[in-house]
Motif scaffolding. Structure first.
Motif, short mmCIF file in Angstrom:
data_model
loop_
_atom_site.label_atom_id
_atom_site.label_comp_id
_atom_site.label_asym_id
_atom_site.label_seq_id
_atom_site.Cartn_x
_atom_site.Cartn_y
_atom_site.Cartn_z
N ARG A 68 85.43 64.70 66.59
CA ARG A 68 84.18 64.04 66.94
C ARG A 68 84.07 64.06 68.46
NH1 ARG A 68 81.80 60.66 63.04
NH2 ARG A 68 81.79 61.86 61.10
N PRO A 69 83.12 64.85 69.02
CA PRO A 69 82.99 64.94 70.48
C PRO A 69 82.89 63.58 71.14
CG PRO A 69 81.60 66.58 69.42
CD PRO A 69 82.14 65.70 68.32
N GLY A 70 83.71 63.37 72.16
CA GLY A 70 83.71 62.12 72.89
C GLY A 70 84.54 61.02 72.25
N LEU A 71 84.97 61.23 71.01
CA LEU A 71 85.74 60.21 70.30
C LEU A 71 87.18 60.63 70.05
CD1 LEU A 71 83.08 59.04 67.68
CD2 LEU A 71 83.69 57.94 69.84
N GLY A 72 87.39 61.92 69.73
CA GLY A 72 88.75 62.38 69.51
C GLY A 72 88.91 63.23 68.27
N THR A 73 90.17 63.41 67.86
CA THR A 73 90.51 64.20 66.68
C THR A 73 91.08 63.27 65.63
OG1 THR A 73 91.01 66.10 68.10
CG2 THR A 73 91.86 66.16 65.84
N PHE A 74 90.60 63.39 64.39
CA PHE A 74 90.92 62.44 63.33
C PHE A 74 91.48 63.15 62.11
CE2 PHE A 74 87.69 60.65 66.01
CZ PHE A 74 87.99 59.31 66.09
N VAL A 75 92.21 62.38 61.30
CA VAL A 75 92.75 62.90 60.05
C VAL A 75 91.64 62.90 59.00
CG1 VAL A 75 94.47 62.58 58.23
CG2 VAL A 75 95.03 62.01 60.60
N SER A 76 91.48 64.03 58.34
CA SER A 76 90.42 64.20 57.35
C SER A 76 90.84 63.70 55.98
CB SER A 76 90.05 65.68 57.26
OG SER A 76 89.27 65.94 56.12
N ASP A 77 89.86 63.35 55.18
CA ASP A 77 90.13 63.03 53.78
C ASP A 77 90.68 64.25 53.05
OD1 ASP A 77 89.36 60.42 53.89
OD2 ASP A 77 87.29 60.79 53.34
N PHE A 78 90.42 65.44 53.55
CA PHE A 78 90.91 66.65 52.92
C PHE A 78 92.43 66.77 53.01
CE2 PHE A 78 86.61 67.59 52.71
CZ PHE A 78 86.38 68.80 52.06
N SER A 79 93.03 65.93 53.83
CA SER A 79 94.48 65.97 53.94
C SER A 79 95.17 65.36 52.72
CB SER A 79 94.93 65.20 55.19
OG SER A 79 94.51 63.84 55.11
N LEU A 80 94.40 64.64 51.91
CA LEU A 80 94.96 64.03 50.70
C LEU A 80 94.97 65.03 49.55
CD1 LEU A 80 93.06 60.62 50.77
CD2 LEU A 80 95.41 61.05 51.46
N SER A 81 95.78 64.77 48.57
CA SER A 81 95.77 65.61 47.37
C SER A 81 94.45 65.40 46.66
CB SER A 81 96.93 65.23 46.45
OG SER A 81 98.17 65.41 47.12
N PRO A 82 93.91 66.43 46.01
CA PRO A 82 92.65 66.29 45.32
C PRO A 82 92.69 65.19 44.27
CG PRO A 82 93.30 68.60 45.48
CD PRO A 82 94.47 67.79 45.92
N SER A 83 91.60 64.50 44.12
CA SER A 83 91.48 63.43 43.13
C SER A 83 90.44 63.82 42.09
CB SER A 83 91.06 62.12 43.81
OG SER A 83 90.63 61.17 42.86
#
Length: 493
Positions: A68-83
């Motif tokens: 997110r420009p100006g906010l930083g780098t974040f962990v995505s929901d895609f990092s979780l195993s599929p539900s």
């Protein structure tokens, strides 16, 4: 604590990448968490910025992280195993401002569909890199489910097989909603080989900005023809008039070269239309014409014959002319409706100041022609690689529906491509959008060709060469027509 081992034959970026993935897998970094900054990671592991940036970029491409420009780098929901209960949809966007309507659309969908929840992973890549990032992602088999693209790319991406036709996903919605409520220009512009491939999200028009308060004081009307544009510009360059308003040496400015990118074509192509010309006609390259020579010759004459615009226009960035206008250095600027927010910001005008001081009209009519404007904007497309194209379209129906589209356009000052949203605007409160949206009924889109990106580049080179004097108008037009004919494999008209 994890450490980078500089003594093993494993790339530093790969070690860092695996470390971050490990922290996500063991729960130390959770979805939504912000990672340390690039500088902080450099200091933590005593490595340079290059491997840090490489590691983060790959994780973003893999949808494990998002920026997110100006906010930083974040962990995505895609990092979780599929539900089984949550469908994750990957979206690629050029700017942060597009996140709000999509996130709201996702929330509205989830409120109504407890048994089919969605989570949107929004990847912000920036407009300059958008075309390349999409093409690369499709080629590697990791395309987003949907994305925003410049509307002039629709034909190229559709012909290349990147996109899923929307009328194959939901023909009823296309026929009963899109074709009925979107301005006809956006139905035609987002179609290819008889299929609709894109949903227009917003639009903007080319126009001439003028200082309404100065024009009123001088008892002058805004220009409706080329001759009037010259006459008015020359009036504002009189010594006594320049001193009266604190103007610079020139009355007019516009972008006219490669450096301004697509802005040059968006704002100057209407001059060709305004004198009866076009780039393509009847399956042929129609550029090598008297109309083109008149249009390009007129733009050149504004600089080198009448001296009402500076020679530096060929080196302008896309936002140089509106900044000069907002700063009171020029009386008129050839620009776009999307520049309104920039003008207000630079001039420090509130809405009342803007309404009192800034006027706008379509591009003036040339000899034998009529006033013209370009309708541009961004469109949503769904990719053939999408796992759930039907669900992606459902989210886009909400995001581009009348309610959220109106909210977005009012918040950003950009024009709605839906007729119902335009008609729902308040003529007094939303006066700017109301007045500029009227231009859509007579607007045109840039050439619909799969080779548009390269065609646009050649048109910019033509304009820059002619205005700068590197080529004569005749030579620039003839050479450009020949190159475009070769690029598109269409005969010269």
């Amino acid at each position: 604590m994890f450490e980078i081992n500089k003594n093993v034959p494993i790339p530093l970026y790969y070690q860092l990448k695996q470390m971050i993935k490990g922290k996500i897998e063991n729960g130390e970094y959770k979805p939504g968490d912000r990672l340390p900054t690039e500088q902080e990671l450099c200091e933590m592991f005593d490595i340079s910025r290059t491997p840090v940036r490489h590691a983060l970029t790959e994780l973003v491409y893999e949808s494990i992280l998002y920026r997110r420009p100006g906010l930083g780098t974040f962990v995505s929901d895609f990092s979780l195993s599929p539900s089984q209960d949550v469908m994750r949809i990957k979206v690629m966007l050029p700017e942060e401002k597009w996140a709000a309507p999509l996130e709201k659309a996702g929330r509205l969908w989830n409120e109504e569909h407890e048994d089919r929840q969605v989570r949107l992973n929004l990847l912000l890549v920036g407009y300059p890199e958008l075309h390349f990032k999409i093409s690369t992602a499709v080629a590697s088999g990791s395309a987003p489910d949907f994305s925003l693209i410049d509307s002039v790319w629709v034909t190229q991406f559709a012909r290349a097989g990147f996109l899923k036709p929307l009328d194959e996903i939901d023909p009823g919605w296309v026929e009963d909603d899109y074709r009925q409520d979107f301005f006809p220009i956006f139905v035609e512009g987002n179609c290819h080989d008889g299929h609709l491939y894109a949903i227009h999200a917003q639009t903007d028009m080319a126009l001439v900005w003028y200082r309404k308060d100065w024009f009123q004081a001088e008892e002058m009307r805004p220009p409706s023809t080329w001759d009037e544009l010259i006459e008015i510009a020359q009036h504002f360059q009189r010594t006594e008039v320049r001193k009266r308003y604190g103007l610079g040496l020139y009355a007019l400015a516009f972008p006219a070269g490669l450096k301004a990118g697509e802005t040059t074509i968006h704002q100057l192509l209407p001059f060709l239309w305004s004198t009866g010309g076009d780039v393509f006609a009847d399956g042929q390259v129609a550029l090598d014409s008297d109309a083109t020579r008149r249009a390009i010759g007129f733009l050149r004459d504004l600089v080198s014959r009448y001296h009402v615009a500076p020679p530096e226009v060929t080196t302008y960035e896309w936002n140089r002319a509106p900044k000069l206008f907002a700063g009171g250095e020029i009386a008129m600027s050839i620009g776009g409706s999307y520049e309104s927010a920039l003008i207000k910001e630079v001039a420090a005008w509130d809405n009342d100041d803007f309404r009192a001081r800034a006027g706008f009209v379509p591009i003036p009519a040339g000899p034998g022609g009529q006033q013209a404007t370009t309708a541009g904007g961004m469109s949503y497309v769904i990719y053939r690689q999408a796992k759930e194209p039907e669900l992606a379209l459902e989210i886009l129906k909400i995001a581009t529906g009348p309610k959220l589209m109106k909210e977005f356009c009012l918040a950003t000052g950009q024009n709605p491509p839906r007729i119902s949203v335009y008609k729902a605007l308040d003529p007094e409160k939303d006066w700017f959008l109301c007045q500029t949206s009227k231009m859509l009924y007579n607007a045109r889109v840039r050439p619909l060709t799969p080779e548009y990106v390269r065609v646009s580049e050649q048109l910019r080179i033509m304009i820059e060469n002619a205005i700068s004097g590197q080529m004569s108008v005749d030579e620039a037009v003839r050479k450009t027509a020949e190159i475009i004919s070769a690029l598109t494999r269409l005969p010269l008209g």
